[in-house]
Design a protein around this motif. Structure first.
Motif, PDB file in Angstrom:
ATOM      1  N   GLU A   1       0.835  -1.211   0.000  1.00 16.00           N
ATOM      2  CA  GLU A   1       0.000   0.000   0.000  1.00 16.00           C
ATOM      3  C   GLU A   1       0.866   1.255   0.000  1.00 16.00           C
ATOM      4  O   GLU A   1       0.598   2.216  -0.724  1.00 16.00           O
ATOM      5  CB  GLU A   1      -0.920   0.016   1.222  1.00 16.00           C
ATOM      6  N   GLN A   2       1.893   1.265   0.830  1.00 17.29           N
ATOM      7  CA  GLN A   2       2.753   2.436   0.944  1.00 17.29           C
ATOM      8  C   GLN A   2       3.490   2.710  -0.361  1.00 17.29           C
ATOM      9  O   GLN A   2       3.629   3.869  -0.786  1.00 17.29           O
ATOM     10  CB  GLN A   2       3.727   2.245   2.096  1.00 17.29           C
ATOM     11  N   MET A   3       3.954   1.661  -1.039  1.00 19.70           N
ATOM     12  CA  MET A   3       4.616   1.836  -2.334  1.00 19.70           C
ATOM     13  C   MET A   3       3.629   2.338  -3.382  1.00 19.70           C
ATOM     14  O   MET A   3       3.946   3.239  -4.174  1.00 19.70           O
ATOM     15  CB  MET A   3       5.244   0.520  -2.782  1.00 19.70           C
ATOM     16  N   ASN A   4       2.428   1.748  -3.390  1.00 25.87           N
ATOM     17  CA  ASN A   4       1.411   2.159  -4.356  1.00 25.87           C
ATOM     18  C   ASN A   4       1.041   3.625  -4.177  1.00 25.87           C
ATOM     19  O   ASN A   4       0.904   4.378  -5.146  1.00 25.87           O
ATOM     20  CB  ASN A   4       0.175   1.272  -4.202  1.00 25.87           C
ATOM     21  N   ILE A   5       0.884   4.032  -2.924  1.00 25.48           N
ATOM     22  CA  ILE A   5       0.575   5.439  -2.632  1.00 25.48           C
ATOM     23  C   ILE A   5       1.720   6.341  -3.088  1.00 25.48           C
ATOM     24  O   ILE A   5       1.496   7.392  -3.701  1.00 25.48           O
ATOM     25  CB  ILE A   5       0.309   5.622  -1.122  1.00 25.48           C
ATOM     26  N   GLY A   6       2.944   5.919  -2.795  1.00 27.54           N
ATOM     27  CA  GLY A   6       4.090   6.736  -3.186  1.00 27.54           C
ATOM     28  C   GLY A   6       4.175   6.959  -4.673  1.00 27.54           C
ATOM     29  O   GLY A   6       4.459   8.066  -5.144  1.00 27.54           O
ATOM     30  N   VAL A   7       3.914   5.882  -5.435  1.00 27.36           N
ATOM     31  CA  VAL A   7       3.970   5.999  -6.893  1.00 27.36           C
ATOM     32  C   VAL A   7       2.764   6.759  -7.428  1.00 27.36           C
ATOM     33  O   VAL A   7       2.895   7.751  -8.159  1.00 27.36           O
ATOM     34  CB  VAL A   7       4.053   4.601  -7.543  1.00 27.36           C
ATOM     35  N   TYR A   8       1.563   6.307  -7.059  1.00 23.17           N
ATOM     36  CA  TYR A   8       0.352   6.863  -7.658  1.00 23.17           C
ATOM     37  C   TYR A   8       0.080   8.298  -7.206  1.00 23.17           C
ATOM     38  O   TYR A   8       0.035   9.229  -8.012  1.00 23.17           O
ATOM     39  CB  TYR A   8      -0.842   5.970  -7.332  1.00 23.17           C
ATOM     40  N   TRP A   9      -0.092   8.488  -5.904  1.00 24.56           N
ATOM     41  CA  TRP A   9      -0.388   9.832  -5.417  1.00 24.56           C
ATOM     42  C   TRP A   9       0.819  10.750  -5.538  1.00 24.56           C
ATOM     43  O   TRP A   9       0.674  11.971  -5.691  1.00 24.56           O
ATOM     44  CB  TRP A   9      -0.891   9.782  -3.979  1.00 24.56           C
ATOM     45  N   GLY A  10       2.013  10.154  -5.488  1.00 22.87           N
ATOM     46  CA  GLY A  10       3.211  10.963  -5.701  1.00 22.87           C
ATOM     47  C   GLY A  10       3.247  11.571  -7.089  1.00 22.87           C
ATOM     48  O   GLY A  10       3.585  12.750  -7.267  1.00 22.87           O
ATOM     49  N   TYR A  11       2.873  10.773  -8.088  1.00 18.60           N
ATOM     50  CA  TYR A  11       2.860  11.303  -9.456  1.00 18.60           C
ATOM     51  C   TYR A  11       1.745  12.325  -9.649  1.00 18.60           C
ATOM     52  O   TYR A  11       1.911  13.322 -10.368  1.00 18.60           O
ATOM     53  CB  TYR A  11       2.742  10.162 -10.471  1.00 18.60           C
ATOM     54  N   ILE A  12       0.603  12.089  -9.032  1.00 23.52           N
ATOM     55  CA  ILE A  12      -0.472  13.072  -9.138  1.00 23.52           C
ATOM     56  C   ILE A  12      -0.049  14.388  -8.495  1.00 23.52           C
ATOM     57  O   ILE A  12      -0.285  15.471  -9.055  1.00 23.52           O
ATOM     58  CB  ILE A  12      -1.760  12.520  -8.495  1.00 23.52           C
ATOM     59  N   ALA A  13       0.601  14.307  -7.332  1.00 24.10           N
ATOM     60  CA  ALA A  13       1.067  15.527  -6.675  1.00 24.10           C
ATOM     61  C   ALA A  13       2.083  16.263  -7.552  1.00 24.10           C
ATOM     62  O   ALA A  13       2.062  17.501  -7.652  1.00 24.10           O
ATOM     63  CB  ALA A  13       1.680  15.190  -5.318  1.00 24.10           C
ATOM     64  N   MET A  14       2.981  15.514  -8.191  1.00 24.32           N
ATOM     65  CA  MET A  14       3.961  16.124  -9.085  1.00 24.32           C
ATOM     66  C   MET A  14       3.268  16.807 -10.255  1.00 24.32           C
ATOM     67  O   MET A  14       3.570  17.958 -10.607  1.00 24.32           O
ATOM     68  CB  MET A  14       4.942  15.079  -9.607  1.00 24.32           C
ATOM     69  N   MET A  15       2.313  16.102 -10.888  1.00 29.10           N
ATOM     70  CA  MET A  15       1.605  16.667 -12.036  1.00 29.10           C
ATOM     71  C   MET A  15       0.837  17.934 -11.656  1.00 29.10           C
ATOM     72  O   MET A  15       0.909  18.947 -12.347  1.00 29.10           O
ATOM     73  CB  MET A  15       0.647  15.638 -12.626  1.00 29.10           C
ATOM     74  N   GLU A  16       0.107  17.858 -10.556  1.00 29.99           N
ATOM     75  CA  GLU A  16      -0.690  19.006 -10.144  1.00 29.99           C
ATOM     76  C   GLU A  16       0.201  20.185  -9.764  1.00 29.99           C
ATOM     77  O   GLU A  16      -0.093  21.337 -10.110  1.00 29.99           O
ATOM     78  CB  GLU A  16      -1.596  18.606  -8.979  1.00 29.99           C
ATOM     79  N   GLY A  17       1.295  19.888  -9.075  1.00 33.20           N
ATOM     80  CA  GLY A  17       2.195  20.965  -8.673  1.00 33.20           C
ATOM     81  C   GLY A  17       2.886  21.625  -9.844  1.00 33.20           C
ATOM     82  O   GLY A  17       2.954  22.854  -9.944  1.00 33.20           O
TER      83      GLY A  17
END
Length: 262
Positions: free
Chosen positions: A189-205
């Protein structure tokens, strides 16, 4: 029919166009050592399975970011389809847009093709996000000029680096998390969150910063196979066009064909 060949770092996509529409497409792993004969055997079988013959192809355009792959693809075109291919970015198939950056010669063909297709379809100021081997952000202004962008590690590259550098971390599939929580309860779960939500945060930012810097209304266009996956959990995309690079190839061929007809 037009055979458009998009040779990327990870895969090569072959697409058949008729009347400006994609009729079918095939994908093969990129290998610069693969010969024209190998391509021909593979492609002939796939054409036959879809009800086509090699003789149905009367035009070929190639776009590549892998220079070593170009020669064998050109031989494929001349030897097995009997046509001289158009090479994206060369001769009559030049980009046809201003490259307002410091190193225009280093612009990848895939990024240029994305911008050509997006500008033709949407107009105005654009940010184009392409989920490929790298995740790229490209800015094109309302006049159709390339202004610059961002290159970030692709999602699969990020996972590969993480798994190879940390012995206890498992390889995970790229998928949307089961819920919106960003506090993982186990390793996967932690890896999935890091990849998925991490990329969304990067894109949005990054897109927020780009829009502020441009200072005019901007449309964000996403492309690449993973664009649809991220579309579910962010509202930054104004459009998702998974075939943008192929559309750019078809458009560039059309422009070069018209130019040669004059």
């Amino acid at each position: 029919m037009l055979l458009a060949i998009d040779a990327g770092n990870t895969n090569i996509v072959f697409a058949l166009f008729e009347d400006g529409q994609i009729r079918t497409r095939w994908r093969i792993t990129t290998d610069a050592r693969r010969t024209a004969d190998e391509y021909a055997v593979w492609l002939s079988q796939l054409l036959h399975l879809e009800g086509y013959q090699r003789s149905d192809v009367n035009a070929v355009i190639i776009g590549t970011v892998v220079p070593r792959a170009l020669h064998n693809l050109e031989v494929l075109s001349t030897k097995y389809f009997g046509v001289d291919p158009v090479v994206a970015g060369q001769g009559d198939a030049g980009w046809g847009m201003a490259l307002d950056v410091e190193e225009p010669q280093n612009l990848g063909a895939d990024r240029a093709l994305n911008m050509i297709a997006a500008h033709e379809q949407f107009g105005g100021d654009l940010v184009i996000i392409d989920f490929g081997t790298a995740t790229t952000f490209d800015v094109i202004d309302y006049r159709g000029a390339y202004k610059g962008g961002v290159i970030a590690p692709g999602i699969n590259l990020s996972i590969d680096a993480l798994v190879s550098a940390a012995a206890k971390l498992p390889r995970i599939a790229i998928e949307a998390p089961a819920n919106d929580s960003v506090i993982g309860r186990n390793t996967v779960e932690q890896m999935n969150i890091g990849v998925y939500w991490g990329y969304i945060a990067m894109m949005e930012g990054l897109t927020a910063r780009m829009k502020a810097e441009i200072g005019r209304p901007v449309k964000v266009v996403a492309t690449g196979g993973l664009a649809i996956l991220f579309e579910k959990h962010t509202d930054i995309f104004d459009a998702v066009e998974t075939d943008l690079t192929l559309q750019g190839l078809a458009l560039l061929w059309s422009r070069a064909h018209v130019g040669n007809a004059r």
